[in-house]
Write a protein that holds these residues in place. Structure first.
Motif, PDB file in Angstrom:
ATOM      1  N   PRO A  93       8.522  -1.578 -10.300  1.00  0.00           N
ATOM      2  CA  PRO A  93       9.767  -2.342 -10.371  1.00  0.00           C
ATOM      3  C   PRO A  93      11.043  -1.540 -10.107  1.00  0.00           C
ATOM      4  N   PRO A  94      11.178  -0.315 -10.624  1.00  0.00           N
ATOM      5  CA  PRO A  94      12.420   0.421 -10.351  1.00  0.00           C
ATOM      6  C   PRO A  94      12.630   0.746  -8.868  1.00  0.00           C
ATOM      7  N   GLN A  95      11.571   0.637  -8.078  1.00  0.00           N
ATOM      8  CA  GLN A  95      11.692   0.904  -6.638  1.00  0.00           C
ATOM      9  C   GLN A  95      12.164  -0.327  -5.860  1.00  0.00           C
TER      10      GLN A  95
ATOM     11  N   LEU B 242       4.180  -0.222 -14.760  1.00  0.00           N
ATOM     12  CA  LEU B 242       3.095  -0.902 -14.060  1.00  0.00           C
ATOM     13  C   LEU B 242       3.544  -1.272 -12.655  1.00  0.00           C
ATOM     14  N   THR B 243       2.600  -1.277 -11.723  1.00  0.00           N
ATOM     15  CA  THR B 243       2.944  -1.709 -10.377  1.00  0.00           C
ATOM     16  C   THR B 243       3.253  -3.208 -10.379  1.00  0.00           C
ATOM     17  N   VAL B 244       3.819  -3.670  -9.286  1.00  0.00           N
ATOM     18  CA  VAL B 244       4.086  -5.097  -9.132  1.00  0.00           C
ATOM     19  C   VAL B 244       2.808  -5.895  -9.339  1.00  0.00           C
ATOM     20  N   LEU B 245       1.736  -5.461  -8.698  1.00  0.00           N
ATOM     21  CA  LEU B 245       0.459  -6.163  -8.815  1.00  0.00           C
ATOM     22  C   LEU B 245      -0.013  -6.194 -10.266  1.00  0.00           C
TER      23      LEU B 245
ATOM     24  N   VAL C  97      -0.929  -9.349 -12.807  1.00  0.00           N
ATOM     25  CA  VAL C  97      -2.310  -9.507 -13.257  1.00  0.00           C
ATOM     26  C   VAL C  97      -2.413  -9.474 -14.783  1.00  0.00           C
ATOM     27  N   LEU C  98      -1.525  -8.751 -15.441  1.00  0.00           N
ATOM     28  CA  LEU C  98      -1.666  -8.469 -16.874  1.00  0.00           C
ATOM     29  C   LEU C  98      -1.811  -9.732 -17.715  1.00  0.00           C
TER      30      LEU C  98
ATOM     31  N   ALA D 213       4.788  -9.508  -0.106  1.00  0.00           N
ATOM     32  CA  ALA D 213       3.390  -9.073  -0.182  1.00  0.00           C
ATOM     33  C   ALA D 213       3.254  -7.561  -0.057  1.00  0.00           C
ATOM     34  N   GLU D 214       4.149  -6.948   0.703  1.00  0.00           N
ATOM     35  CA  GLU D 214       4.050  -5.508   0.964  1.00  0.00           C
ATOM     36  C   GLU D 214       4.456  -4.655  -0.238  1.00  0.00           C
ATOM     37  N   LYS D 215       4.971  -5.287  -1.298  1.00  0.00           N
ATOM     38  CA  LYS D 215       5.446  -4.540  -2.466  1.00  0.00           C
ATOM     39  C   LYS D 215       4.419  -4.489  -3.596  1.00  0.00           C
ATOM     40  N   ALA D 216       3.205  -4.901  -3.344  1.00  0.00           N
ATOM     41  CA  ALA D 216       2.204  -5.013  -4.402  1.00  0.00           C
ATOM     42  C   ALA D 216       1.996  -3.704  -5.159  1.00  0.00           C
TER      43      ALA D 216
END
Length: 256
Positions: A148-150, A106-109, A113-114, A141-144
């Protein structure tokens, strides 16, 4: 961090009360009749050698570990496995672990949210708005839309903090949140925690970051062999410990 200006806390009545807590793992007594209050708005730091019961005590606060004896009360609610909704209580107790416990697919965002959607039943739009606001708060904020592995370890831990804050907790628990990080990443996480302390968040922290304790903690608890050996303001515990066991421990961890 030792030179940071003092934090003025608004300390209230106890929000967490632990009474005569004991926890055994097989033949090992991890917690031995521990009693402790945490006051609303307080930053409490728990230190001690490995195996002293620090993390077990922290996990007993929200019953991730169930005490064999004793009672835990959070904001007036006595925790038990019978006749109560533990998850409802845990909504108000955020926890940040050594490892980040993020979903890598899942993305950071989406990670932030989950739980809002599942537990708090917030709409996707509201959850995303809160998530973006908190990512800005912790400085990423720019990592939304990243996964996670990035991210670096420090960035992942800040996402984990933002995820806990999204549930609008009354208390935040931190279990050695910087122990898995490279040294250069530790400060960015401690800076976020320091900002939370300045805002008056109630925090219970297991850590060896003594500089942070001096800057942010109202009280420091030293544990050994499942018991609270010493407790006091940071200046007293670090500079004038009353117990020989405390002095011995600090002579090793503060010598660098």
């Amino acid at each position: 961090m030792n030179d940071a200006p003092a934090i003025v806390h608004q300390i209230g009545a106890p929000i967490i009360t632990m009474q005569s807590i004991s926890r055994r793992f097989g033949s090992t007594l991890a917690l031995d009749n521990v009693s402790l209050d945490v006051r609303r708005g307080e930053v409490l730091m728990i230190v001690g050698p490995s195996g002293s019961g620090k993390s077990t005590l922290l996990r007993c606060i929200n019953h991730l570990e169930v005490p064999d004896a004793g009672k835990v009360t959070i904001d007036g609610t006595v925790l038990s496995h019978r006749g109560m909704n533990l998850n409802r209580v845990r909504e108000h107790v955020g926890m940040v672990f050594q490892r980040f416990e993020l979903f890598p697919h899942l993305t950071v965002l989406q990670n932030i949210v989950l739980a809002q959607r599942i537990v708090s039943k917030r709409s996707p739009a509201t959850g995303e708005q809160i998530a973006r606001s908190l990512l800005a708060k912790v400085g990423i904020a720019e990592k939304a839309d990243s996964y996670p592995p990035q991210l670096s370890g420090g960035q992942q831990q800040r996402v984990a903090i933002a995820r806990s804050l999204a549930m609008q907790p009354k208390v935040m628990l931190f279990d050695e949140p910087t122990s898995a990080l490279d040294p250069e990443m530790i400060k960015e996480v401690l800076d976020v925690m320091l900002a939370l302390a300045r805002e008056g968040m109630t925090m219970v922290i297991v850590s060896h970051e003594m500089g942070f304790a001096r800057a942010a903690a109202n009280r420091v608890v030293f544990m050994d062999q499942g018991r609270i050996v010493e407790m006091g303001v940071p200046e007293q515990v670090f500079d004038n410990p009353h117990h020989e066991r405390t002095r011995l421990f600090l002579s090793k961890v503060l010598q660098h």
